[in-house]
Each structure stands twice: as structure tokens, then as C-alpha cells.
Write an enzyme that holds these catalytic residues in place. Structure first.
Site, PDB file in Angstrom:
ATOM      1  N   TYR A 173       0.863  -1.171  -0.045  1.00  0.00           N
ATOM      2  CA  TYR A 173      -0.164   0.004   0.118  1.00  0.00           C
ATOM      3  C   TYR A 173       0.813   1.222  -0.193  1.00  0.00           C
ATOM      4  O   TYR A 173       0.197   2.333  -0.326  1.00  0.00           O
ATOM      5  CB  TYR A 173      -0.772   0.184   1.112  1.00  0.00           C
ATOM      6  CG  TYR A 173      -1.959  -1.165   1.189  1.00  0.00           C
ATOM      7  CD1 TYR A 173      -2.312  -1.869   0.231  1.00  0.00           C
ATOM      8  CD2 TYR A 173      -2.815  -1.308   2.219  1.00  0.00           C
ATOM      9  CE1 TYR A 173      -3.019  -2.877   0.145  1.00  0.00           C
ATOM     10  CE2 TYR A 173      -3.724  -2.310   2.432  1.00  0.00           C
ATOM     11  CZ  TYR A 173      -3.953  -3.051   1.164  1.00  0.00           C
ATOM     12  OH  TYR A 173      -4.948  -3.996   1.256  1.00  0.00           O
TER      13      TYR A 173
ATOM     14  N   LYS B  40       4.489 -14.735   2.770  1.00  0.00           N
ATOM     15  CA  LYS B  40       4.661 -15.703   1.255  1.00  0.00           C
ATOM     16  C   LYS B  40       6.233 -15.875   0.881  1.00  0.00           C
ATOM     17  O   LYS B  40       6.523 -15.467  -0.121  1.00  0.00           O
ATOM     18  CB  LYS B  40       3.993 -15.113   0.011  1.00  0.00           C
ATOM     19  CG  LYS B  40       2.349 -15.510   0.181  1.00  0.00           C
ATOM     20  CD  LYS B  40       1.983 -16.877   0.046  1.00  0.00           C
ATOM     21  CE  LYS B  40       2.235 -17.492  -1.322  1.00  0.00           C
ATOM     22  NZ  LYS B  40       1.756 -18.961  -1.408  1.00  0.00           N
TER      23      LYS B  40
ATOM     24  N   ASP C  78      -1.812 -17.983   2.174  1.00  0.00           N
ATOM     25  CA  ASP C  78      -2.852 -19.102   1.754  1.00  0.00           C
ATOM     26  C   ASP C  78      -3.398 -20.102   2.641  1.00  0.00           C
ATOM     27  O   ASP C  78      -4.344 -20.318   2.840  1.00  0.00           O
ATOM     28  CB  ASP C  78      -2.336 -19.343   0.023  1.00  0.00           C
ATOM     29  CG  ASP C  78      -1.170 -19.984   0.158  1.00  0.00           C
ATOM     30  OD1 ASP C  78      -0.326 -19.974   0.990  1.00  0.00           O
ATOM     31  OD2 ASP C  78      -0.943 -20.669  -1.118  1.00  0.00           O
TER      32      ASP C  78
ATOM     33  N   ASP D 287      -4.920  -6.976   5.998  1.00  0.00           N
ATOM     34  CA  ASP D 287      -6.096  -6.673   5.528  1.00  0.00           C
ATOM     35  C   ASP D 287      -7.245  -7.688   5.242  1.00  0.00           C
ATOM     36  O   ASP D 287      -8.404  -7.661   5.834  1.00  0.00           O
ATOM     37  CB  ASP D 287      -5.934  -5.678   4.308  1.00  0.00           C
ATOM     38  CG  ASP D 287      -7.152  -4.727   4.075  1.00  0.00           C
ATOM     39  OD1 ASP D 287      -8.228  -4.743   4.458  1.00  0.00           O
ATOM     40  OD2 ASP D 287      -6.892  -3.964   3.090  1.00  0.00           O
TER      41      ASP D 287
END
Length: 378
Positions: free
Chosen positions: A145, A196, A229, A253
């Protein structure tokens, strides 16, 4: 007012249902002020779409200055389709992003607690979520962001290309990780770091930095690593395995919104955005529900104010060190739900749904009841 403890509070109701749920939260603030004999000096200002309409910008410099001199900021929700065509640089959401940046608030705390009266409101099996109590610590000043370079460009063949940069430095990772580890020391002493690292360099650096910090300063806390995930899947499959989750901006988020549905409604989750504490208090800090402005139900008086009210409880605890009063507000919310108070987002088919104001009344009634019982046993 001589002798009363005083706190400065900046209120930014925002857009959509923001002003509606904020009204109920401020009724609770007023009640707490009288009950605890403290003075809340409250200033109001515009943010988001409301500020765009009035001033042509999502957040005035003057409002930022007021926030810097406040002990806490109580924020509603911003955004809506009426401002979507103004361009990316004028989107209402810049208000909260700028607040975090200007006030150096880098850690967003999102508790996920399932209250017993709402177990049946969740779409998840009761045995999976009963007694669930986890905390998501979201880094909120870096990552996708805020990373540079970013932008939109037109390529030579006429196609458009949008690009953002996911980037984290050692300092950014360590400071939010410390918040998570310190919180875990007062809970069940387990931190799960989510990224990740298998496909992104920023994720790999995140994992390495947190591992080194853990080994150096927090060996008394158990550290687990999990890909984002897999974490999303595990939150639905077995959420009680988690104590404190620490993760980057975009994953925090998404995962916190997913986790909100474990509780039965997005309208139940508060949040606090904090920086480096001053002594034992986080000043300034921003407190807000995690739900959006919900323009589809704005003005109808049916929004759930619980998340905004529970954000007040977090404010009392973290910025004002009013632990007794924070607990009182939380207990009043649970008691109201136990007594059958439900807004439309929580009500089952055929069950009476309260208005926003009526839900506020239900919480205030329980505050009076609980406070009265405490006085009798004191």
C-alpha cells in the site's frame, strides 16, 4: 472540572454509516466520562468523502495537526461509490492512510473474539469457534500500500499498466514483530508470522528478520511460520490454533476480514492502530471498526454499532489506561447480546432486528445494570 483527569479526543465520523455508529459510540464515551469522573475534551472534524465534499481533499492539514495533539482519534469509516470517479489521488481512503503515516502508527491490532451469544450467528460450526480469542497484528505503514515505485502508465502499444511495490525493511518488520511478541507474552505465548516467503523476496526477508528477532529477544515465546494462503485456510479449518498472528499490510487486511466472519459479522470487530508508546500509553492512536462505510445501508438506521463501541473499549484500555472501564464496556456489549439484542446483520430469520439507536440503548442499559451491581458489591 478541577481535579478531573482529562483526555483529548478527536472524532472523525467519516462517510456512509460512519456518523450513525459513531453517535452510539459517543453516547458510551459520555457515559464513561460521568461514571469514571473523567473529562473527555472532544473535537469533531471531517475525513474521507465528507472532507472531499467540503474542502476538496480527504484530510486537511489542520485535521492532521489536531490528531497529533489528541490523546486518541476515534475514526468511523470512509468511502463510497459517489467518490470513485474523482481519481486515485482523491480517494477517501487516503484519509486513514495519511493519518497512519503522519502519526507514525505502524501496528494495527484486530482482536477476533467470538462471544457466546453469537456462536449461532456464525456460518462456522459452533465447536470450531467456541471460546475463540485471537489477535491479528497487521503492519500498516509499509508493504504494497505504501511501497515505491507505484503508479499507472500507458505503454507504447496503448495498453495500460498498473504497478505497486511490496517492500519491507528490517526496521519496519522488527517494530511490528515486537508488538506481536509483547502481546503474546500477556496471552498464550504463541506468535504465528504470516507471509509468502516461498514466492516473494519481501516475504523471505520478513521471515528471516522475525526469526532472528525471536532468537535474540523473545525465545520465551513460541514462533511459528505460515504462508498466507495456508493461514486463510487454517482460519476457517481450525482458528483456535492461533494466538497472535503478525503479518504485512495486504495480508493483514484480507485475513482480518476473513476472520471477522468467524464472529458472525464484520460489524463486531474493532481495531486499534498504534505506534511507539509514551510510557504505558499509546498516544496518539487511532481506533476504528474494521467494517467499511456500507453506503448501501447508510441513512437507514440499521447499522451495527458494536464494532465502533468496542473500539472505544480498546481506546480506554490502550490510550487512557482505564482497564476497569474498558472491561465494563465489553461486558455490557456481551450482556446486550445475551439479552437478545440483534441488529439486522446478526438477526436470524424471523428474529427482531434492532435499529442502530436501539442497539446503543441496549448497551447503555447494560452499562447501567453492570455498574449498579458493582456498586452493590463494592
Amino acid at each position: 472540572m478541577i481535579g478531573k483527569q482529562q483526555f483529548r479526543l478527536l472524532v472523525l465520523p467519516g462517510d456512509g454509516i460512519g456518523p450513525e455508529v459513531m453517535r452510539e459510540a459517543l453516547r458510551v464515551v459520555e457515559w464513561i466520562g460521568q461514571y469514571a469522573e473523567v473529562e473527555f475534551t472532544i473535537r469533531h472534524a471531517l475525513a474521507g468523502g465528507a472532507a472531499i465534499d467540503a474542502y476538496g481533499t480527504p484530510m486537511l492539514d489542520e485535521t492532521i495537526e489536531q490528531a497529533m495533539h489528541a490523546d486518541a482519534v476515534l475514526f468511523g469509516a470512509v468511502g463510497g461509490p459517489r467518490w470513485e470517479k474523482l481519481g486515485f489521488d482523491l480517494r477517501p481512503e487516503l484519509a486513514i492512510l495519511r493519518l497512519r503515516r503522519e502519526l507514525s502508527l505502524f501496528a494495527n491490532l484486530r482482536p477476533v473474539t467470538v462471544f457466546d451469544p453469537l456462536i449461532e450467528a456464525s456460518t462456522i460450526k459452533p465447536e470450531v469457534i467456541r471460546n475463540l480469542d485471537l489477535m491479528i497484528v497487521r503492519e500498516c505503514m509499509g508493504g504494497l500500500y505504501f511501497g515505491e515505485p507505484r503508479g499507472i502508465e500507458t505503454m507504447q502499444d496503448g495498453q495500460m499498466r498498473g504497478f505497486n511495490t511490496e517492500t519491507y525493511s528490517t526496521v519496519e518488520i522488527e517494530r511490528v514483530a515486537r508488538v506481536a511478541f509483547d502481546l503474546a507474552r500477556h496471552r498464550r505465548r504463541v506468535v504465528c508470522s504470516v507471509e509468502k516467503a516461498n514466492v516473494t523476496e519481501s516475504g523471505l526477508v520478513w521471515r528471516q528478520v522475525i526469526s532472528k528477532l525471536h532468537e535474540r529477544d523473545y525465545a520465551d515465546v513460541e514462533l511459528r511460520h505460515m504462508y498466507a494462503d495456508n493461514c486463510a485456510m487454517q482460519l476457517v479449518r481450525n482458528p483456535k490454533q492461533f494466538d497472535v498472528i503478525v503479518t504485512g499490510n495486504i495480508f493483514g487486511d484480507i485475513l482480518s476480514d476473513l476472520a471477522s466472519m468467524l464472529t458472525g459479522s464484520l460489524g463486531m470487530l474493532p481495531s486499534a492502530t498504534i505506534g511507539v508508546p509514551r510510557g504505558d500509553r499509546f498516544v496518539p492512536a487511532v481506533y476504528e471498526p474494521i467494517h467499511g462505510s456500507a453506503p448501501d445501508i447508510a441513512g437507514r438506521g440499521i447499522a451495527n454499532p458494536m464494532a465502533q463501541i468496542l473500539s472505544v473499549a480498546m481506546m480506554l484500555r490502550l490510550s487512557f489506561r482505564m482497564e476497569r472501564e474498558a472491561t465494563l464496556v465489553e461486558q455490557a456489549c456481551i450482556a446486550a447480546l445475551a439479552a437478545g439484542a440483534r441488529t439486522a446483520d446478526l438477526a436470524a430469520a424471523g428474529e427482531k432486528a434492532l435499529s442502530t439507536w436501539e442497539m446503543g440503548d441496549a448497551v447503555l442499559h447494560q452499562l447501567e445494570e453492570t455498574a449498579g451491581k458493582r456498586q452493590l458489591t463494592a
